[in-house]
Design a protein around this motif. Structure first.
Motif, PDB file in Angstrom:
ATOM      1  N   UNK A   1       0.887  -1.014   0.138  1.00 18.76           N
ATOM      2  CA  UNK A   1       0.014   0.228   0.027  1.00 18.76           C
ATOM      3  C   UNK A   1       0.801   1.009   0.065  1.00 18.76           C
ATOM      4  N   UNK A   2       0.269   2.333  -0.534  1.00 16.66           N
ATOM      5  CA  UNK A   2       1.195   3.362  -1.092  1.00 16.66           C
ATOM      6  C   UNK A   2       0.769   4.647   0.289  1.00 16.66           C
ATOM      7  N   UNK A   7       1.246   9.551  -2.688  1.00 19.94           N
ATOM      8  CA  UNK A   7       0.472   9.401  -4.082  1.00 19.94           C
ATOM      9  C   UNK A   7       0.031  10.502  -4.534  1.00 19.94           C
ATOM     10  N   UNK A   8      -0.383  11.272  -3.585  1.00 27.43           N
ATOM     11  CA  UNK A   8      -1.219  12.707  -4.307  1.00 27.43           C
ATOM     12  C   UNK A   8      -0.020  13.445  -4.831  1.00 27.43           C
ATOM     13  N   UNK A   9       1.111  13.442  -4.267  1.00 22.02           N
ATOM     14  CA  UNK A   9       2.123  14.512  -4.761  1.00 22.02           C
ATOM     15  C   UNK A   9       2.922  13.939  -5.863  1.00 22.02           C
ATOM     16  N   UNK A  10       2.668  12.761  -6.344  1.00 19.10           N
ATOM     17  CA  UNK A  10       3.683  12.187  -7.125  1.00 19.10           C
ATOM     18  C   UNK A  10       2.748  11.151  -8.238  1.00 19.10           C
ATOM     19  N   UNK A  11       1.744  11.771  -8.750  1.00 19.58           N
ATOM     20  CA  UNK A  11       0.846  11.138  -9.511  1.00 19.58           C
ATOM     21  C   UNK A  11       1.771  10.404 -10.943  1.00 19.58           C
ATOM     22  N   UNK A  12       2.567  11.588 -11.473  1.00 17.48           N
ATOM     23  CA  UNK A  12       3.486  11.342 -12.538  1.00 17.48           C
ATOM     24  C   UNK A  12       4.199  10.020 -12.495  1.00 17.48           C
ATOM     25  N   UNK A  13       4.712   9.859 -11.000  1.00 20.69           N
ATOM     26  CA  UNK A  13       5.414   8.436 -10.923  1.00 20.69           C
ATOM     27  C   UNK A  13       4.471   7.370 -11.030  1.00 20.69           C
ATOM     28  N   UNK A  14       3.128   7.371 -10.534  1.00 17.63           N
ATOM     29  CA  UNK A  14       2.288   6.384 -10.714  1.00 17.63           C
ATOM     30  C   UNK A  14       1.770   6.056 -12.023  1.00 17.63           C
ATOM     31  N   UNK A  99      -9.167   2.302  -2.925  1.00 18.05           N
ATOM     32  CA  UNK A  99      -8.165   2.828  -4.262  1.00 18.05           C
ATOM     33  C   UNK A  99      -6.860   2.456  -4.102  1.00 18.05           C
ATOM     34  N   UNK A 100      -6.268   2.904  -3.009  1.00 17.26           N
ATOM     35  CA  UNK A 100      -4.796   2.649  -2.522  1.00 17.26           C
ATOM     36  C   UNK A 100      -4.697   0.994  -2.619  1.00 17.26           C
ATOM     37  N   UNK A 101      -5.510   0.458  -1.936  1.00 20.57           N
ATOM     38  CA  UNK A 101      -5.347  -1.013  -1.712  1.00 20.57           C
ATOM     39  C   UNK A 101      -5.146  -1.654  -3.131  1.00 20.57           C
ATOM     40  N   UNK A 102      -5.664  -1.105  -4.285  1.00 19.16           N
ATOM     41  CA  UNK A 102      -5.618  -1.688  -5.281  1.00 19.16           C
ATOM     42  C   UNK A 102      -4.628  -1.384  -6.321  1.00 19.16           C
ATOM     43  N   UNK A 103      -3.676  -0.626  -5.985  1.00 18.98           N
ATOM     44  CA  UNK A 103      -2.593  -0.064  -6.836  1.00 18.98           C
ATOM     45  C   UNK A 103      -1.475  -0.750  -6.290  1.00 18.98           C
ATOM     46  N   UNK A 104      -0.821  -1.429  -7.344  1.00 19.60           N
ATOM     47  CA  UNK A 104       0.403  -2.375  -7.148  1.00 19.60           C
ATOM     48  C   UNK A 104       1.717  -1.436  -6.742  1.00 19.60           C
ATOM     49  N   UNK A 105       2.887  -2.409  -6.342  1.00 20.57           N
ATOM     50  CA  UNK A 105       3.886  -1.543  -5.814  1.00 20.57           C
ATOM     51  C   UNK A 105       4.522  -0.946  -7.039  1.00 20.57           C
TER      52      UNK A 105
END
Length: 425
Positions: A1-2, A7-14, A99-105
């Motif tokens: 989990x992220x 997550x909010x500040x690095x959406x480009x990374x995701x 949502x965060x629980x479904x986002x992979x590493x």
């Protein structure tokens, strides 16, 4: 989990992570949801400040014997708006968490970018394939001929994708598990754990199995219990919601369990034999490590699993998985693939992953630095050391003889008490 803030500040990374993993993330939807939530919080804090100020005014008026009815009526409406906003904020919080629980590493920088198994990178090979002067048979034929595997009986007892091991076949399964545990505890420094084979929902969420892999799991009706899909779940949750001391790290644990998977996504694959089963036995390796040392520990974990294959004299290769073939929780994964002569190919027998802080954040597993300061999340690593059933297959196929007998690898002979499983026919 992220972490939500990260997550909010690095959406480009995701967005880049999604591209590398070949998945779709609704980042615009998150932005919309997050904007509504933050605006609601700001507005509601303002309303609550108004309500507090009005409460002071109401108290003053009552003290001075003045009417506060108008303010009370206004505050009743305001309190209702605060309540509705708080309920909506709670809904948005739950949606964000889901949502965060479904986002992979996020894959480690050393992981090659690719779409699937064809883009994985072979790192090394060990040993050579056996050279038979006869046509190598698949394990189910060898096992049936030797009277050590009965798939028809398993089908009668339970159904497809289950196995009955008989006689020396059952002894071989047990010998392999004992051999694995002895090597890992006596030579590699792991502490043996015998955990429950039933796990609860919280444990599966903490390990990253839920909600992503619910369809692959077996749940007991009218309970909160699930059959364990891998003892990675139990071992990971040994320290859920715990803050360790830095000097305790690394913690190395291993466990033998049966594992249960519905194989929902594997319909029609490997339907012959016991390569892909609903129930199988596995010895799991698990590490809780300092973040600065986790990648060194990852390489060590892979070598621990490789040692077993080498001691058994089995030809294998080590493969670095590409971004599109990695598991949900993993930042970097090596697969060990053992040679199966009947199909003339390598097949996975162990998957060794560094999950960094991904699982630990879900489970609340931290450590307190010796120098003091804020606690940090540990890094968690896991790997099969090894899958017992698949090793059984590899031994039976690689050590089969023309007369139908099976030579026992030397390291297993003290556990088996024989040098060769005789042919049944």
């Amino acid at each position: 989990m992220h972490d939500l803030s990260y997550f909010r500040e690095h959406l480009d990374v995701f967005a880049e992570m999604a591209k590398r993993r070949n998945i779709t993330l609704d980042l615009d939807g998150f932005r919309t949801l997050d904007k509504e939530r933050r605006e609601l919080i700001t507005e509601n804090e303002h309303r609550k400040a108004q309500r507090n100020k009005a409460s002071d005014e109401i108290a003053r008026r009552k003290k001075e014997k003045q009417s506060a009815d108008a303010i009370l009526a206004e505050m009743k409406q305001l309190s209702e708006r605060v309540k509705r906003a708080d309920e909506r904020i709670a809904e948005l919080d739950a949606t964000q968490r889901q949502l965060l629980l479904t986002i992979p590493n996020i894959p480690h920088s050393s992981v090659p970018t690719g779409h699937g198994a064809e883009d994985n990178t072979e790192v090394r090979r060990w040993g050579t394939a056996p050279n038979f002067d006869f046509q190598a048979k698949p394990h189910w034929e060898v096992g049936e001929r030797a009277g050590i595997l009965d798939l028809e009986a398993a089908a009668r007892i339970t159904g497809a994708r289950f196995a009955v091991y008989k006689g020396w076949g059952a002894r071989l399964e047990r010998a392999l598990a004992n051999f694995f545990l002895d090597v890992h505890t006596r030579k590699h420094g792991y502490t043996e754990i015998l955990p429950p084979f039933l796990v609860n929902t919280a444990s599966l969420l903490a390990a990253g199995q839920l909600p992503k892999f619910a369809a692959d799991l077996f749940k007991l009706q009218d309970t909160d219990f699930w059959l364990t899909p891998t003892s990675e779940v139990e071992l990971h949750n040994l320290y859920r919601d715990t803050t360790l001391r830095e000097e305790q790290l690394p913690i190395l644990v291993t466990a033998w369990t049966s594992c249960f998977r519905s194989e929902a996504g594997a319909a029609g694959k490997d339907t012959r034999g016991i390569l892909r089963q609903h129930q199988f036995q596995k010895v799991e390796l698990f590490k809780f490590t300092h973040p600065d040392k986790s990648y060194d520990e990852h390489e060590s974990l892979v070598r621990n699993a490789e040692t077993i294959l080498q001691k058994l004299g089995l030809h294998y290769r080590t493969v670095l998985l590409c971004s599109g073939d990695m598991g949900f929780a993993s930042a970097k994964t090596y697969d060990l693939e053992v040679w199966l002569p009947s199909s003339n190919e390598f097949r996975e027998i162990s998957s060794c992953s560094n999950c960094e802080a991904f699982q630990a954040r879900r489970a609340g597993i931290r450590f307190k630095p010796k120098a003091g300061g804020k606690s940090e999340f540990v890094h968690t690593l896991n790997g099969s050391g090894l899958a017992v059933g698949r090793t059984w297959i590899a031994v039976v196929e690689n050590y089969q003889q023309a007369d139908g007998s099976i030579v026992i690898p030397e390291v297993l002979r003290p556990y088996m008490g024989i040098e060769r499983i005789p042919s049944g026919k």
